[in-house]
Every structure is written in C-alpha cells, then in structure tokens.
Design a protein around this motif. Structure first.
Motif, mmCIF file in Angstrom:
data_model
loop_
_atom_site.group_PDB
_atom_site.id
_atom_site.type_symbol
_atom_site.label_atom_id
_atom_site.label_comp_id
_atom_site.label_asym_id
_atom_site.label_seq_id
_atom_site.Cartn_x
_atom_site.Cartn_y
_atom_site.Cartn_z
ATOM 1 N N LEU A 112 0.833 -1.197 0.000
ATOM 2 C CA LEU A 112 0.000 0.000 0.000
ATOM 3 C C LEU A 112 0.873 1.254 0.000
ATOM 4 O O LEU A 112 0.664 2.187 -0.791
ATOM 5 N N GLY A 113 1.859 1.283 0.895
ATOM 6 C CA GLY A 113 2.757 2.430 0.960
ATOM 7 C C GLY A 113 3.560 2.603 -0.316
ATOM 8 O O GLY A 113 3.796 3.733 -0.772
ATOM 9 N N LEU A 114 3.982 1.487 -0.910
ATOM 10 C CA LEU A 114 4.726 1.542 -2.167
ATOM 11 C C LEU A 114 3.868 2.183 -3.258
ATOM 12 O O LEU A 114 4.336 3.039 -4.028
ATOM 13 N N GLY A 115 2.606 1.794 -3.328
ATOM 14 C CA GLY A 115 1.706 2.379 -4.309
ATOM 15 C C GLY A 115 1.490 3.864 -4.074
ATOM 16 O O GLY A 115 1.481 4.664 -5.032
ATOM 17 N N LEU A 116 1.344 4.262 -2.822
ATOM 18 C CA LEU A 116 1.162 5.675 -2.514
ATOM 19 C C LEU A 116 2.386 6.491 -2.921
ATOM 20 O O LEU A 116 2.245 7.601 -3.446
ATOM 21 N N ARG A 117 3.564 5.931 -2.711
ATOM 22 C CA ARG A 117 4.785 6.646 -3.114
ATOM 23 C C ARG A 117 4.882 6.782 -4.624
ATOM 24 O O ARG A 117 5.519 7.705 -5.123
ATOM 25 N N HIS A 118 4.251 5.859 -5.352
ATOM 26 C CA HIS A 118 4.225 5.935 -6.811
ATOM 27 C C HIS A 118 2.983 6.680 -7.316
ATOM 28 O O HIS A 118 2.647 6.592 -8.491
ATOM 29 N N HIS A 119 2.333 7.378 -6.404
ATOM 30 C CA HIS A 119 1.184 8.240 -6.741
ATOM 31 C C HIS A 119 0.021 7.451 -7.331
ATOM 32 O O HIS A 119 -0.713 7.944 -8.185
ATOM 33 N N VAL A 131 7.636 -4.340 10.293
ATOM 34 C CA VAL A 131 8.459 -3.128 10.328
ATOM 35 C C VAL A 131 8.477 -2.452 8.960
ATOM 36 O O VAL A 131 8.285 -1.234 8.843
ATOM 37 N N ALA A 132 8.701 -3.239 7.908
ATOM 38 C CA ALA A 132 8.756 -2.682 6.558
ATOM 39 C C ALA A 132 7.418 -2.054 6.169
ATOM 40 O O ALA A 132 7.377 -0.998 5.521
ATOM 41 N N GLY A 133 6.315 -2.708 6.548
ATOM 42 C CA GLY A 133 5.004 -2.168 6.243
ATOM 43 C C GLY A 133 4.761 -0.840 6.936
ATOM 44 O O GLY A 133 4.253 0.120 6.325
ATOM 45 N N LEU A 134 5.121 -0.753 8.204
ATOM 46 C CA LEU A 134 4.922 0.489 8.946
ATOM 47 C C LEU A 134 5.813 1.602 8.395
ATOM 48 O O LEU A 134 5.382 2.764 8.289
ATOM 49 N N LEU A 135 7.043 1.280 8.043
ATOM 50 C CA LEU A 135 7.931 2.285 7.453
ATOM 51 C C LEU A 135 7.378 2.792 6.123
ATOM 52 O O LEU A 135 7.476 3.988 5.810
ATOM 53 N N ALA A 136 6.779 1.877 5.341
ATOM 54 C CA ALA A 136 6.278 2.253 4.019
ATOM 55 C C ALA A 136 5.102 3.219 4.097
ATOM 56 O O ALA A 136 4.953 4.107 3.248
ATOM 57 N N ILE A 137 4.240 3.065 5.106
ATOM 58 C CA ILE A 137 3.061 3.931 5.192
ATOM 59 C C ILE A 137 3.278 5.113 6.141
ATOM 60 O O ILE A 137 2.397 5.978 6.262
ATOM 61 N N LYS A 138 4.444 5.165 6.781
ATOM 62 C CA LYS A 138 4.716 6.239 7.737
ATOM 63 C C LYS A 138 4.563 7.633 7.135
ATOM 64 O O LYS A 138 4.085 8.557 7.817
ATOM 65 N N PRO A 139 4.941 7.873 5.863
ATOM 66 C CA PRO A 139 4.746 9.226 5.319
ATOM 67 C C PRO A 139 3.278 9.614 5.142
ATOM 68 O O PRO A 139 2.990 10.801 4.930
ATOM 69 N N PHE A 140 2.373 8.652 5.247
ATOM 70 C CA PHE A 140 0.972 8.906 4.929
ATOM 71 C C PHE A 140 0.018 8.690 6.112
ATOM 72 O O PHE A 140 -1.125 9.127 6.063
ATOM 73 N N PHE A 141 0.499 8.000 7.132
ATOM 74 C CA PHE A 141 -0.326 7.716 8.308
ATOM 75 C C PHE A 141 0.486 7.995 9.566
ATOM 76 O O PHE A 141 1.720 7.913 9.551
ATOM 77 N N GLU A 142 -0.213 8.266 10.644
ATOM 78 C CA GLU A 142 0.464 8.483 11.919
ATOM 79 C C GLU A 142 0.881 7.135 12.504
ATOM 80 O O GLU A 142 0.047 6.267 12.744
ATOM 81 N N ILE A 143 2.177 6.983 12.699
ATOM 82 C CA ILE A 143 2.739 5.737 13.228
ATOM 83 C C ILE A 143 3.548 6.064 14.479
ATOM 84 O O ILE A 143 4.376 6.978 14.470
ATOM 85 N N GLU A 144 3.310 5.327 15.541
ATOM 86 C CA GLU A 144 4.117 5.512 16.744
ATOM 87 C C GLU A 144 5.515 4.946 16.495
ATOM 88 O O GLU A 144 5.665 3.765 16.179
ATOM 89 N N ILE A 145 6.510 5.788 16.617
ATOM 90 C CA ILE A 145 7.875 5.381 16.290
ATOM 91 C C ILE A 145 8.349 4.237 17.173
ATOM 92 O O ILE A 145 9.208 3.432 16.781
ATOM 93 N N ASP A 146 7.768 4.115 18.380
ATOM 94 C CA ASP A 146 8.161 3.024 19.276
ATOM 95 C C ASP A 146 7.855 1.658 18.667
ATOM 96 O O ASP A 146 8.573 0.687 18.919
ATOM 97 N N MET A 147 6.787 1.564 17.854
ATOM 98 C CA MET A 147 6.459 0.292 17.212
ATOM 99 C C MET A 147 7.583 -0.136 16.270
ATOM 100 O O MET A 147 7.993 -1.305 16.259
ATOM 101 N N ILE A 148 8.067 0.811 15.493
ATOM 102 C CA ILE A 148 9.144 0.505 14.549
ATOM 103 C C ILE A 148 10.432 0.194 15.291
ATOM 104 O O ILE A 148 11.140 -0.768 14.968
#
Length: 330
Positions: free
Chosen positions: A114-121, A170-187
């Motif tokens: 999902l995050g990969l797709g968002l980064r590719h607009h 971890v990779a999934g959360l990093l991928a969507i981090k620019p678009f959703f609020e993610i608690e950094i402690d999870m990562i």
C-alpha cells in the motif's frame, strides 16, 4: 518466454480481480500474501491493476471491519481470531477449517505494498472507509505487539517468533509512515526484536527461505547483513531445482529429502539484483527458466528424489517473481 509466463499468471486471475495461489484443489484460495507479491509485478505498468488488487483486499476487510475493530484493541486469544490470511476464491469469505491463521507478515506486506503504491502516486485509498481500515490495521499490529507476538510465519507452521514476520511488519509500517500516523516506538521495538533474532529465522529455523523477504522486497537490512542472509540461504538451502524452505521441512518431503521450491530461484535473483550483483541475478533468471515445465509454467516445488513437480502448478507467486526479475534485467 516472458509472454508465456505472464499468460500462466493471468490464468489465475479471478473476476473479482484477485489471484488464486494455484489452480489445484489444494491452493484454490485467495491468499493476502500471495496477492501482494503478485502485485509487485504490476507496479510499473500503465494500467490500474496494482491498486485494484489492494482495493479488493480492502473490500474483504470492510466486510470484516467488526473483527478488525475489536482486535485493534483486544489481542487475539485463539488462532482463529487473528485477521485471516486466506479466503474462499469466489465469495471471499474466511476459511473456517483449522489453519495457521496467525500470520503477521500478511498484514505487513499489505501495508508495505500500500505504501509503495502511494509513493508511486497510485490511487490506493478510495475513501474514508479505506483510510479507517488501514488505521485499524496499524492499531491491530500495535495491540498484537508484533515484535514479541509468536505467529505461524510465512509457511503457516510452528508458532514462534519469526524474523520474516517481524521484518514484514516493520517494513510495512515504514512504508506507510509518510501517509499515516505511526508511533515510532512500534518501529523501534520491531527493529530491536529483529536484530535479536538475526541471522536466524526463529528458535527452530537457523536458516529459512522466508528470510529473503528482508532483502527483497523489503530492503530492510544493511548491505553486510543482507549479503549474509543471501549467502546462508545459498550455502544451506539451494538445490538443483529450487530452494528448500528450511532444513528438515516435511512438506512434500520425498524419501526423506526436502522439497525444492522453484520460487526461491528468482527470489535469490532479485536479492542479488538488490545487492547490485547483476551477473548473479541473470544466472538465477536463466536457472529459473531451466526448471519450468515444458508448457512454460513454474511449479510450486519439485519432489527431490523423483524430480517431478507437485500439483500446485503454476504457482502465481513464482510466476510474479520471475516476471519482476526478467523486467529488471531487460
């Protein structure tokens, strides 16, 4: 060759836009993980099929939003309560037979794609309901405490901590981090847990084919560790017709010898391409072509002693990995 492999993959596409794992009775289902890997072969195309795969998966989870909403705040107490990784081919309903449903990596790779797709607009999110589902998935991973939550792993077997499952989350959360609020402690907690396990996959699997996901597609590890993971898989698991999943694997074991999974060959090729080893990547591409059936299909695996493929032919995931590698090296 490429066109024939593409046709094999296309034959698995259902009217609902998702892909069967394989046409066999055993695999005549929709797996979240398989579809997300298949989607990676669609990302560079001009059509909208990449995001359509994610829209259909989101549609499944809209139907089960009540379950997501509950377990976003209440940790599952039984395996059937986990967000299911597998659904019926036509109605997209949960499978109720006993199964290894605790597969945190399926959630991780969905968020990654999902995050990969968002980064590719790409238009990955259609409305506020899709956004709400993704936020529930994030809360679900937090409530699970995925960094210390034993799951069935990619192979749907032993319940233990798997490096590949933690890495996927971890990779999934990093991928969507620019678009959703993610608690950094999870990562942070996920990365700490991952490095405590590496270079192993789990307490019982010293080396595992699933670990290649940490190199491709996730690109989660620094060069030295990524190279070490690839080296260990090649040294311990690589065989003539594919890669065994792990030492002692009994699934389709033949005369005591582990089955050889064909998708491990293009997967190793993609890992080498990720590491900048283009000659090695091309060698695995050609190796994959040599293990295809006469009608240009890639099986799930070959029985080691008999040298014949099993009935799960073609395997969509394997076809997709070959297509990605082929297009990367063209």
């Amino acid at each position: 060759m490429r066109e024939r492999v593409q046709q094999g993959l296309d034959s698995l596409r259902r009217q609902n836009g998702l892909y069967l794992a394989s046409p066999s009775n055993t695999y005549h289902y929709i797996w979240i993980r398989d579809n997300c890997y298949i989607s990676l072969s669609k990302l560079g195309k001009d059509d909208s099929e990449y995001e359509q795969i994610y829209h259909r998966i989101l549609d499944i989870w809209r139907k089960y939003e009540w379950k997501l909403a509950f377990h976003a705040d209440h940790q599952p107490e039984a395996v059937y309560q986990y967000i299911h990784p597998r659904y019926t081919a036509d109605t997209l309903e949960e499978i109720h037979e006993p199964w290894g449903n605790a597969q945190n990596d399926a959630i991780g790779i969905f968020l990654y794609g999902l995050g990969l797709g968002l980064r590719h607009h790409r238009r990955m999110l259609r409305d506020d309901v899709d956004v709400r589902i993704v936020r529930l998935l994030i809360r679900y991973l937090k409530t699970l405490a995925f960094w210390c939550n034993a799951d069935n792993g990619m192979w749907e077997e032993e319940v233990e901590l798997h490096a590949s499952s933690i890495g996927a989350c971890v990779a999934g959360l990093l991928a969507i981090k620019p678009f959703f609020e993610i608690e950094i402690d999870m990562i942070r907690d996920g990365m700490i847990a991952l490095w405590r396990i590496l270079p192993h996959e789990s307490a019982t699997h010293d080396c595992d084919l699933a670990q290649l996901s940490l190199v491709y597609p996730y690109r989660l590890l620094p060069g030295d560790m990524a190279s070490e993971i690839v080296r260990r898989v090649e040294q311990n698991l690589l065989r003539d017709r594919g890669v065994i999943r792990y030492a002692g694997d009994r699934y389709y074991a033949d005369s005591g010898r582990e089955a050889e999974w064909c998708m491990g060959l293009p997967w190793l090729g993609l890992c080498h391409a990720t590491l900048g080893n283009q000659d090695e990547a091309r060698r695995y591409l050609e190796w994959t072509e040599r293990v295809m059936t006469p009608d240009v299909r890639i099986p799930e695996l070959y029985l080691s002693a008999q040298g014949v493929p099993n009935e799960n032919t073609p395997l969509g995931w394997a076809h997709a990995l070959y297509l990605i590698l082929h297009d990367l090296l063209r």
